[in-house]
Design an enzyme around this catalytic site. Structure first.
Site, PDB file in Angstrom:
ATOM      1  N   ASP A  57      -8.412  -2.427  -0.939  1.00 13.20           N
ATOM      2  CA  ASP A  57      -9.027  -1.380  -1.749  1.00 13.20           C
ATOM      3  C   ASP A  57     -10.278  -0.924  -1.026  1.00 13.20           C
ATOM      4  O   ASP A  57     -11.105  -1.745  -0.624  1.00 13.20           O
ATOM      5  CB  ASP A  57      -9.353  -1.863  -3.165  1.00 13.20           C
ATOM      6  CG  ASP A  57      -9.560  -0.666  -4.102  1.00 13.20           C
ATOM      7  OD1 ASP A  57      -8.842   0.341  -3.959  1.00 13.20           O
ATOM      8  OD2 ASP A  57     -10.443  -0.732  -4.963  1.00 13.20           O
ATOM      9  N   THR A 107       0.829  -1.200   0.000  1.00 19.44           N
ATOM     10  CA  THR A 107       0.000   0.000   0.000  1.00 19.44           C
ATOM     11  C   THR A 107       0.864   1.251   0.000  1.00 19.44           C
ATOM     12  O   THR A 107       1.923   1.277   0.630  1.00 19.44           O
ATOM     13  CB  THR A 107      -0.955   0.031   1.214  1.00 19.44           C
ATOM     14  OG1 THR A 107      -1.723   1.253   1.169  1.00 19.44           O
ATOM     15  CG2 THR A 107      -0.229  -0.021   2.551  1.00 19.44           C
ATOM     16  N   GLU A 127      -4.695  -0.045 -10.735  1.00 19.65           N
ATOM     17  CA  GLU A 127      -6.113  -0.077 -10.343  1.00 19.65           C
ATOM     18  C   GLU A 127      -6.953  -0.047 -11.601  1.00 19.65           C
ATOM     19  O   GLU A 127      -7.049   0.975 -12.263  1.00 19.65           O
ATOM     20  CB  GLU A 127      -6.457   1.124  -9.444  1.00 19.65           C
ATOM     21  CG  GLU A 127      -5.920   0.967  -8.044  1.00 19.65           C
ATOM     22  CD  GLU A 127      -6.717   1.736  -6.978  1.00 19.65           C
ATOM     23  OE1 GLU A 127      -7.908   2.059  -7.235  1.00 19.65           O
ATOM     24  OE2 GLU A 127      -6.149   1.985  -5.922  1.00 19.65           O
ATOM     25  N   HIS A 142     -14.756   0.173   8.834  1.00 22.57           N
ATOM     26  CA  HIS A 142     -14.795  -0.769   7.705  1.00 22.57           C
ATOM     27  C   HIS A 142     -13.512  -1.605   7.649  1.00 22.57           C
ATOM     28  O   HIS A 142     -13.541  -2.817   7.512  1.00 22.57           O
ATOM     29  CB  HIS A 142     -14.972   0.047   6.419  1.00 22.57           C
ATOM     30  CG  HIS A 142     -14.107   1.280   6.372  1.00 22.57           C
ATOM     31  ND1 HIS A 142     -14.222   2.279   7.314  1.00 22.57           N
ATOM     32  CD2 HIS A 142     -13.074   1.649   5.574  1.00 22.57           C
ATOM     33  CE1 HIS A 142     -13.319   3.206   7.070  1.00 22.57           C
ATOM     34  NE2 HIS A 142     -12.600   2.841   6.034  1.00 22.57           N
ATOM     35  N   ARG A 143     -12.355  -0.935   7.758  1.00 24.62           N
ATOM     36  CA  ARG A 143     -11.063  -1.645   7.664  1.00 24.62           C
ATOM     37  C   ARG A 143     -10.876  -2.571   8.860  1.00 24.62           C
ATOM     38  O   ARG A 143     -10.346  -3.677   8.718  1.00 24.62           O
ATOM     39  CB  ARG A 143      -9.929  -0.624   7.577  1.00 24.62           C
ATOM     40  CG  ARG A 143      -8.538  -1.232   7.441  1.00 24.62           C
ATOM     41  CD  ARG A 143      -7.513  -0.232   6.957  1.00 24.62           C
ATOM     42  NE  ARG A 143      -7.851   0.285   5.639  1.00 24.62           N
ATOM     43  CZ  ARG A 143      -8.448   1.459   5.426  1.00 24.62           C
ATOM     44  NH1 ARG A 143      -8.702   2.284   6.422  1.00 24.62           N
ATOM     45  NH2 ARG A 143      -8.776   1.825   4.206  1.00 24.62           N
ATOM     46  N   LYS A 182      -3.426   3.380   6.342  1.00 21.92           N
ATOM     47  CA  LYS A 182      -3.978   2.015   6.295  1.00 21.92           C
ATOM     48  C   LYS A 182      -3.056   1.056   7.039  1.00 21.92           C
ATOM     49  O   LYS A 182      -3.521   0.193   7.787  1.00 21.92           O
ATOM     50  CB  LYS A 182      -4.063   1.518   4.843  1.00 21.92           C
ATOM     51  CG  LYS A 182      -5.127   2.130   3.988  1.00 21.92           C
ATOM     52  CD  LYS A 182      -5.091   1.427   2.621  1.00 21.92           C
ATOM     53  CE  LYS A 182      -6.122   1.958   1.682  1.00 21.92           C
ATOM     54  NZ  LYS A 182      -6.067   1.275   0.365  1.00 21.92           N
TER      55      LYS A 182
HETATM   56  P1  ITT Z   1      -3.342   2.087  -1.812  1.00 16.53           P
HETATM   57  O1  ITT Z   1      -4.264   1.802  -2.985  1.00 16.53           O
HETATM   58  O2  ITT Z   1      -1.905   2.262  -2.211  1.00 16.53           O
HETATM   59  O3  ITT Z   1      -3.509   1.094  -0.702  1.00 16.53           O
HETATM   60  P2  ITT Z   1      -4.965   4.511  -1.558  1.00 16.53           P
HETATM   61  O4  ITT Z   1      -4.928   5.607  -0.544  1.00 16.53           O
HETATM   62  O5  ITT Z   1      -4.922   4.881  -3.005  1.00 16.53           O
HETATM   63  O6  ITT Z   1      -3.787   3.500  -1.166  1.00 16.53           O
HETATM   64  P3  ITT Z   1      -7.656   3.324  -1.899  1.00 16.53           P
HETATM   65  O7  ITT Z   1      -7.628   3.357  -3.386  1.00 16.53           O
HETATM   66  O8  ITT Z   1      -8.156   2.087  -1.239  1.00 16.53           O
HETATM   67  O9  ITT Z   1      -6.212   3.612  -1.271  1.00 16.53           O
HETATM   68  O10 ITT Z   1      -8.490   4.508  -1.280  1.00 16.53           O
HETATM   69  C1  ITT Z   1      -9.330   5.301  -2.020  1.00 16.53           C
HETATM   70  C2  ITT Z   1      -9.433   6.661  -1.385  1.00 16.53           C
HETATM   71  O11 ITT Z   1     -10.273   6.557  -0.247  1.00 16.53           O
HETATM   72  C3  ITT Z   1      -8.111   7.249  -0.908  1.00 16.53           C
HETATM   73  O12 ITT Z   1      -8.068   8.606  -1.260  1.00 16.53           O
HETATM   74  C4  ITT Z   1      -8.126   7.083   0.574  1.00 16.53           C
HETATM   75  O13 ITT Z   1      -7.498   8.169   1.211  1.00 16.53           O
HETATM   76  C5  ITT Z   1      -9.619   7.051   0.881  1.00 16.53           C
HETATM   77  N1  ITT Z   1      -9.833   6.142   2.011  1.00 16.53           N
HETATM   78  C6  ITT Z   1      -9.602   4.798   2.030  1.00 16.53           C
HETATM   79  N2  ITT Z   1      -9.817   4.316   3.263  1.00 16.53           N
HETATM   80  C7  ITT Z   1     -10.208   5.372   4.025  1.00 16.53           C
HETATM   81  C8  ITT Z   1     -10.529   5.536   5.379  1.00 16.53           C
HETATM   82  O14 ITT Z   1     -10.475   4.525   6.235  1.00 16.53           O
HETATM   83  N3  ITT Z   1     -10.845   6.750   5.817  1.00 16.53           N
HETATM   84  C9  ITT Z   1     -10.856   7.808   4.978  1.00 16.53           C
HETATM   85  N4  ITT Z   1     -10.546   7.756   3.699  1.00 16.53           N
HETATM   86  C10 ITT Z   1     -10.222   6.540   3.212  1.00 16.53           C
END
Ligand code: ITT
Length: 185
Positions: free
Chosen positions: A64, A6, A35, A168-169, A11
């Site tokens: 994701d 990641t 992605e 959720h996580r 996360k």
């Molecule tokens: P990786 O894919 O490298 O893991 P990312 O930040 O791009 O990192 P995602 O595509 O899963 O991860 O996340 C999509 C968006 O949603 C991203 O801008 C995150 O900051 C946001 N996001 C994901 N989980 C979140 C959470 O628990 N709280 C707030 N925002 C979240």
């Protein structure tokens, strides 16, 4: 040792804190995976897993996640990463101006994989609402505009352990932990 692939240190902090008490150790590989444009988070992680499996030795985890807003037809959803980089949390609030239905949910899909083994998928969701304005500096991403159901504060106003009790996580991590526990026990 599981390699969590990641680019998002937030996360990694959350999942490490959740799994450490179970004796599961994680290391982070700070690398973006492709992605694909898909309508479900699960399709995104399954496609990515095929690529990551060729790059990482041993077991790996990918996460994701997305914010799905009811009044916006589920947007940004699978496009959350793009929406965060472009319009950001303030842009989501602008789209929500004048909307009384503020219901939203976060979803996480985890994929646990290893080369030559069928992947396992785990899910978690957290219902809530979109705040009227950003609140708090904790967490990351859309945390300052999301108020989980049954609470008055945004994720951005919560400590890591408060968010980790309900997010959720965290739910996805608990499902992963049950799987690992069953395997080890
Ligand atoms: P990786 O894919 O490298 O893991 P990312 O930040 O791009 O990192 P995602 O595509 O899963 O991860 O996340 C999509 C968006 O949603 C991203 O801008 C995150 O900051 C946001 N996001 C994901 N989980 C979140 C959470 O628990 N709280 C707030 N925002 C979240």
């Amino acid at each position: 040792m599981i390699t969590f692939v990641t680019t998002n240190p937030g996360k990694f902090r959350e999942v490490s804190a959740k799994l450490a008490p179970l004796g599961v150790r994680l290391r982070r590989r700070d690398r973006a995976y492709p992605e694909v444009q898909a309508e479900r988070l699960e399709d995104v992680v399954r496609y990515a897993a095929g690529v990551v499996a060729g790059q990482v030795r041993g077991e790996f985890l990918i996460d994701d996640s997305g914010l799905f807003v009811d009044a916006l037809g589920g947007f940004p959803g699978v496009y959350s990463s793009y929406a965060y980089r472009t319009i950001g949390p303030e842009g989501v609030l602008t789209l929500m101006r004048g909307r009384t239905d503020r219901a939203a949910r976060f979803e996480t899909v985890f994929l646990l994989g290893a080369r030559g083994h069928p992947p396992r998928v785990f899910r978690g969701a957290c219902q809530g609402t979109i705040a009227r304005r950003p609140q708090g500096r904790g967490g990351f991403g859309f945390d300052p505009i999301f108020v989980p159901r049954g609470h008055r504060r945004t994720f951005g106003e919560m400590s890591l352990s408060e968010k980790n009790a309900i997010s959720h996580r965290a739910r996805a991590a608990e499902a992963l932990a049950r799987h690992l526990g069953g395997r080890r026990g």
